[in-house]
Scaffold this active site. Structure first.
Site, short mmCIF file in Angstrom:
data_model
loop_
_atom_site.label_atom_id
_atom_site.label_comp_id
_atom_site.label_asym_id
_atom_site.label_seq_id
_atom_site.Cartn_x
_atom_site.Cartn_y
_atom_site.Cartn_z
N TYR A 138 0.30 1.83 9.18
CA TYR A 138 1.16 0.58 9.63
C TYR A 138 2.06 1.64 10.50
O TYR A 138 3.27 2.04 10.12
CB TYR A 138 1.83 0.27 8.32
CG TYR A 138 1.18 -0.29 7.24
CD1 TYR A 138 -0.22 -0.55 7.20
CD2 TYR A 138 1.86 -1.46 6.47
CE1 TYR A 138 -0.94 -1.44 6.44
CE2 TYR A 138 1.03 -2.21 5.66
CZ TYR A 138 -0.18 -2.07 5.43
OH TYR A 138 -0.93 -2.81 4.59
N ASP A 221 -15.12 3.78 2.19
CA ASP A 221 -16.08 2.61 1.75
C ASP A 221 -17.12 3.03 0.47
O ASP A 221 -17.29 2.16 -0.25
CB ASP A 221 -17.11 2.60 3.13
CG ASP A 221 -17.66 4.04 3.62
OD1 ASP A 221 -17.18 4.97 3.22
OD2 ASP A 221 -18.75 4.07 4.53
N ASP A 245 -3.81 0.13 0.34
CA ASP A 245 -3.54 -1.32 0.16
C ASP A 245 -4.75 -2.19 0.03
O ASP A 245 -4.81 -2.92 -0.93
CB ASP A 245 -2.89 -1.64 1.45
CG ASP A 245 -2.19 -3.15 1.46
OD1 ASP A 245 -1.84 -3.44 0.45
OD2 ASP A 245 -2.10 -3.77 2.45
N ASP A 249 -6.16 -4.14 -3.94
CA ASP A 249 -6.71 -5.24 -4.08
C ASP A 249 -7.83 -5.22 -4.96
O ASP A 249 -7.90 -6.07 -5.70
CB ASP A 249 -6.64 -5.99 -2.90
CG ASP A 249 -5.32 -6.87 -2.29
OD1 ASP A 249 -4.49 -6.25 -2.51
OD2 ASP A 249 -5.65 -7.75 -1.60
#
Ligand code: GGG
Length: 361
Positions: A138, A221, A245, A249
């Site tokens: 970010y 992954d 992040d 989720d």
């Protein structure tokens, strides 16, 4: 002795952020009343609607306004009327960075009575993701070359400093010391050969100082797959801003719903206010219907109380949420039920009262 009074900045934001904020405030006020402290809530309307009126997500002195509060409780930010990068970089990210909230703590815990989409959760899910929250992918560093032409290209740099990487890994190790003494670090150093090999090296340096904690590197992954196939084997997970992040989720999905997941943006040194927000976004698809799950926001508010030193209040809220889910069938639609936000909140409030009566008798 005078009672503690905490000053909280309330940023409901957009969409369901408004609908889940008053439940959290009601629950905290009820709990505070019985435990001898009080809250002073000050609401700021900074949001996409505010942007359309004023040309920015918050006023120029927004950060200074927030600075005087003990903590910030945020709902959700984002609306289809404004590109998401403008809302995120106009409010949440400036707050995280101005207040050096370099830790984003995101628990993924399967609570009793909640159905996970996973086939077998008999060994439970209790993962604590420590997301780096101030740098990484970010980043504002980058740009476009040859805009609008067939030679157009975009460059986006990720920033990994030794200080920023060390402190988030150290924080995760400290948490692991209190838990199972295991940390998994999310990497991708096979493909991302500069920043992620650096991340791995810093992880190795930190782990070498803590021989009592076991550290393991996993490519993100494979780790994402692990969240789904073997979540019970994960405890503390540390990752960069983007990896953290994405993993959280997945974490929210496997513990039943995005609506269940809380988070804390922490300035561990306490030089600045920390900020607490559910992991979910503003959910424009269900906004205005009164069916948003308030648990993620209530749980985030409980994390805020813990951070403020009100551990007993945090524990009472968590016991109350657990009882509602274990002993009743009150569920919002994201959890497969038909309850409204108001009904779910009423059940948590009733549970707080019941626990309090029980504990007093
Ligand atoms: N309450 C969470 C929220 O509003 N999230 C908006 C978002 O896009 N967040 C991305 C991030 O946490 O970095």
């Amino acid at each position: 002795m005078s009672e503690s009074r905490y000053s909280i900045a309330v940023l409901p934001g957009d969409g369901i952020g408004h609908e889940v904020m008053s439940p959290a405030i009601e629950v905290v006020d009820l709990v505070a009343e019985g435990l001898g402290f009080s809250m002073s809530w000050e609401e700021y309307p900074w949001s996409c609607a505010y942007y359309h009126e004023h040309g920015s997500m918050m006023p120029a002195d927004g950060i200074d306004t927030l600075r005087k509060h003990d903590a910030i409780l945020l709902g959700a930010v984002g609306d289809p009327s404004l590109p998401d990068h403008l809302s995120l970089w106009g409010l949440l990210i400036p707050i995280r960075r101005a207040f050096n909230q370099y830790i984003n703590l995101r628990p993924a815990v399967l609570l009793p009575g909640i159905a996970s989409p996973l086939r077998d959760t008999s060994r439970g899910i209790d993962i604590l993701v420590v997301r780096e929250n101030s740098e990484g992918e970010y980043s504002e560093v980058g740009g476009r070359v040859n805009p609008g032409t067939e030679h157009e290209l975009a460059v986006q740099e990720a920033i990994f400093s030794r200080r920023g990487t060390t402190r988030v890994i150290e924080y995760a190790v400290a948490l692991a010391t209190e838990r199972k003494k295991e940390v998994v670090s999310a990497t991708k150093s096979n493909g991302i050969i500069h920043s992620m090999t650096f991340w791995d090296e810093v992880f190795g340096d930190v782990m070498a100082k803590h021989p009592d904690v076991s550290g393991r590197l996993m490519h993100v992954d494979a780790l994402a797959a692990r969240f789904v196939s073997h979540p019970h084997e994960l405890d503390v997970v540390v990752g960069s801003n983007l990896f953290g992040d994405i993993l959280t989720d997945i974490g929210a999905a496997i513990v039943g719903s995005m609506g269940m997941a809380p988070s804390a943006n922490l300035n561990p040194e306490g030089e600045f206010p920390s900020m607490f927000e559910p992991v979910h976004g503003s959910a424009p698809d269900i906004a205005g219907r009164g069916i948003a799950n308030p648990i993620g926001q209530i749980w985030s508010a409980a994390m805020m109380l813990d951070h403020l030193g009100e551990r007993e209040a945090h524990d009472l809220i968590m016991r109350s949420i657990r009882s509602v889910l274990a002993d009743s069938d009150v569920r919002t639609p994201d959890l497969g039920g038909t309850a409204t936000t108001t009904e779910m909140t009423a059940a948590v409030l009733a549970s707080v009262r019941a626990h309090r009566t029980q504990e007093r008798s």
